[in-house]
Design a protein around this motif. Structure first.
Motif, mmCIF file in Angstrom:
data_model
loop_
_atom_site.group_PDB
_atom_site.id
_atom_site.type_symbol
_atom_site.label_atom_id
_atom_site.label_comp_id
_atom_site.label_asym_id
_atom_site.label_seq_id
_atom_site.Cartn_x
_atom_site.Cartn_y
_atom_site.Cartn_z
ATOM 1 N N ASN A 31 38.632 108.062 33.478
ATOM 2 C CA ASN A 31 39.070 108.913 32.362
ATOM 3 C C ASN A 31 39.742 108.088 31.265
ATOM 4 N N VAL A 32 39.177 106.915 30.994
ATOM 5 C CA VAL A 32 39.732 106.036 29.961
ATOM 6 C C VAL A 32 39.428 106.651 28.599
ATOM 7 N N GLU A 33 40.458 106.793 27.790
ATOM 8 C CA GLU A 33 40.299 107.389 26.472
ATOM 9 C C GLU A 33 41.071 106.585 25.442
ATOM 10 N N ILE A 34 40.534 106.544 24.223
ATOM 11 C CA ILE A 34 41.262 105.968 23.102
ATOM 12 C C ILE A 34 41.430 107.051 22.045
ATOM 13 N N SER A 35 42.533 106.977 21.303
ATOM 14 C CA SER A 35 42.867 108.049 20.367
ATOM 15 C C SER A 35 41.948 108.071 19.149
ATOM 16 N N LEU A 36 41.351 106.940 18.783
ATOM 17 C CA LEU A 36 40.420 106.871 17.658
ATOM 18 C C LEU A 36 39.241 105.995 18.054
ATOM 19 N N HIS A 37 38.038 106.368 17.614
ATOM 20 C CA HIS A 37 36.855 105.579 17.973
ATOM 21 C C HIS A 37 36.320 104.763 16.813
ATOM 22 N N ALA A 38 36.471 105.278 15.601
ATOM 23 C CA ALA A 38 36.017 104.574 14.403
ATOM 24 C C ALA A 38 37.031 104.825 13.300
ATOM 25 N N ILE A 39 37.406 103.758 12.617
ATOM 26 C CA ILE A 39 38.443 103.852 11.588
ATOM 27 C C ILE A 39 37.928 103.195 10.315
ATOM 28 N N GLU A 40 38.011 103.915 9.218
ATOM 29 C CA GLU A 40 37.770 103.336 7.891
ATOM 30 C C GLU A 40 39.106 103.303 7.183
ATOM 31 N N ILE A 41 39.487 102.142 6.685
ATOM 32 C CA ILE A 41 40.789 101.968 6.068
ATOM 33 C C ILE A 41 40.671 100.980 4.917
ATOM 34 N N GLU A 42 41.447 101.181 3.882
ATOM 35 C CA GLU A 42 41.390 100.278 2.736
ATOM 36 C C GLU A 42 42.225 99.035 2.993
ATOM 37 N N GLN A 43 41.720 97.917 2.479
ATOM 38 C CA GLN A 43 42.453 96.655 2.596
ATOM 39 C C GLN A 43 43.854 96.843 2.027
ATOM 40 N N GLY A 44 44.848 96.334 2.723
ATOM 41 C CA GLY A 44 46.239 96.454 2.296
ATOM 42 C C GLY A 44 46.964 97.637 2.911
ATOM 43 N N ASP A 45 46.217 98.577 3.508
ATOM 44 C CA ASP A 45 46.848 99.720 4.176
ATOM 45 C C ASP A 45 47.235 99.333 5.596
ATOM 46 N N PHE A 46 48.056 100.161 6.196
ATOM 47 C CA PHE A 46 48.509 99.934 7.570
ATOM 48 C C PHE A 46 47.694 100.800 8.524
ATOM 49 N N LEU A 47 47.327 100.231 9.646
ATOM 50 C CA LEU A 47 46.585 100.955 10.679
ATOM 51 C C LEU A 47 47.559 101.768 11.518
ATOM 52 N N GLU A 48 47.240 103.046 11.697
ATOM 53 C CA GLU A 48 48.080 103.840 12.600
ATOM 54 C C GLU A 48 47.858 103.363 14.030
ATOM 55 N N PRO A 49 48.875 103.458 14.883
ATOM 56 C CA PRO A 49 48.712 102.986 16.271
ATOM 57 C C PRO A 49 47.534 103.672 16.970
ATOM 58 N N VAL A 50 46.802 102.896 17.753
ATOM 59 C CA VAL A 50 45.665 103.414 18.519
ATOM 60 C C VAL A 50 46.061 103.388 19.990
ATOM 61 N N LEU A 51 46.010 104.541 20.635
ATOM 62 C CA LEU A 51 46.456 104.688 22.016
ATOM 63 C C LEU A 51 45.284 104.619 22.979
ATOM 64 N N CYS A 52 45.453 103.852 24.051
ATOM 65 C CA CYS A 52 44.456 103.733 25.114
ATOM 66 C C CYS A 52 45.118 104.225 26.407
ATOM 67 N N THR A 53 44.497 105.202 27.084
ATOM 68 C CA THR A 53 45.085 105.772 28.301
ATOM 69 C C THR A 53 44.038 105.823 29.415
ATOM 70 N N ALA A 54 44.527 105.921 30.648
ATOM 71 C CA ALA A 54 43.624 106.004 31.802
ATOM 72 C C ALA A 54 44.368 106.570 33.006
ATOM 73 N N ASP A 55 43.584 107.090 33.931
ATOM 74 C CA ASP A 55 44.099 107.476 35.246
ATOM 75 C C ASP A 55 43.709 106.367 36.209
ATOM 76 N N ALA A 56 44.636 105.969 37.091
ATOM 77 C CA ALA A 56 44.321 104.920 38.065
ATOM 78 C C ALA A 56 45.419 104.848 39.114
ATOM 79 N N SER A 57 45.041 104.310 40.259
ATOM 80 C CA SER A 57 46.019 104.028 41.309
ATOM 81 C C SER A 57 45.541 102.781 42.051
ATOM 82 N N PRO A 58 46.331 101.699 42.055
ATOM 83 C CA PRO A 58 47.653 101.588 41.437
ATOM 84 C C PRO A 58 47.561 101.629 39.909
ATOM 85 N N GLU A 59 48.731 101.719 39.284
ATOM 86 C CA GLU A 59 48.828 101.823 37.840
ATOM 87 C C GLU A 59 48.027 100.725 37.141
#
Length: 122
Positions: A31-59
């Motif tokens: 169940n690995v997921e990322i918060s954004l898959h494709a980003i278009e952004i203008e040069q000089g702008d800041f990228l919003e944080p991209v979150l990567c999550t998963a279920d697993a054991s062990p962590e």
């Protein structure tokens, strides 16, 4: 994860006994997921944080790579500086534990103004 217990009552031959065991089921990241898959952004702008999550054991442990270079060892991709056109490309989130690894990709397209240069010789 679950607990297994066994209990036996006392009888003529021996005392009552009991035993408990904790069972932990281990599995590779799923169940690995990322918060954004494709980003278009203008040069000089800041990228919003991209979150990567998963279920697993062990962590799971997380690692972000760009151009085969590790740029973060956390589940969140944060690029603190304004983006340049050289930062366009695919960023990979590697999620792993002792049981396996999964990889997800986010594509960053940094848009920039046209550039033109003129050369001449006399």
């Amino acid at each position: 994860n679950f607990t297994i217990s066994c209990q036996v009552d006392e009888n003529d031959i021996g005392q009552a006994i009991s035993s408990t065991t904790q069972v932990t089921v281990e599995y590779a990241p799923e169940n690995v997921e990322i918060s954004l898959h494709a980003i278009e952004i203008e040069q000089g702008d800041f990228l919003e944080p991209v979150l990567c999550t998963a279920d697993a054991s062990p962590e799971s442990s997380f690692m972000w790579k760009f151009d085969d270079t590790v740029i973060s060892e956390e589940g969140v991709l944060v690029l603190a500086d304004p983006l340049s056109k050289e930062q366009s490309g695919d960023y990979f989130c590697h999620v792993s534990n002792d049981r396996g690894e999964e990889i997800k990709k986010v594509t960053v397209d940094v848009l920039y103004k046209p550039e033109c240069s003129v050369t001449y010789s006399i």
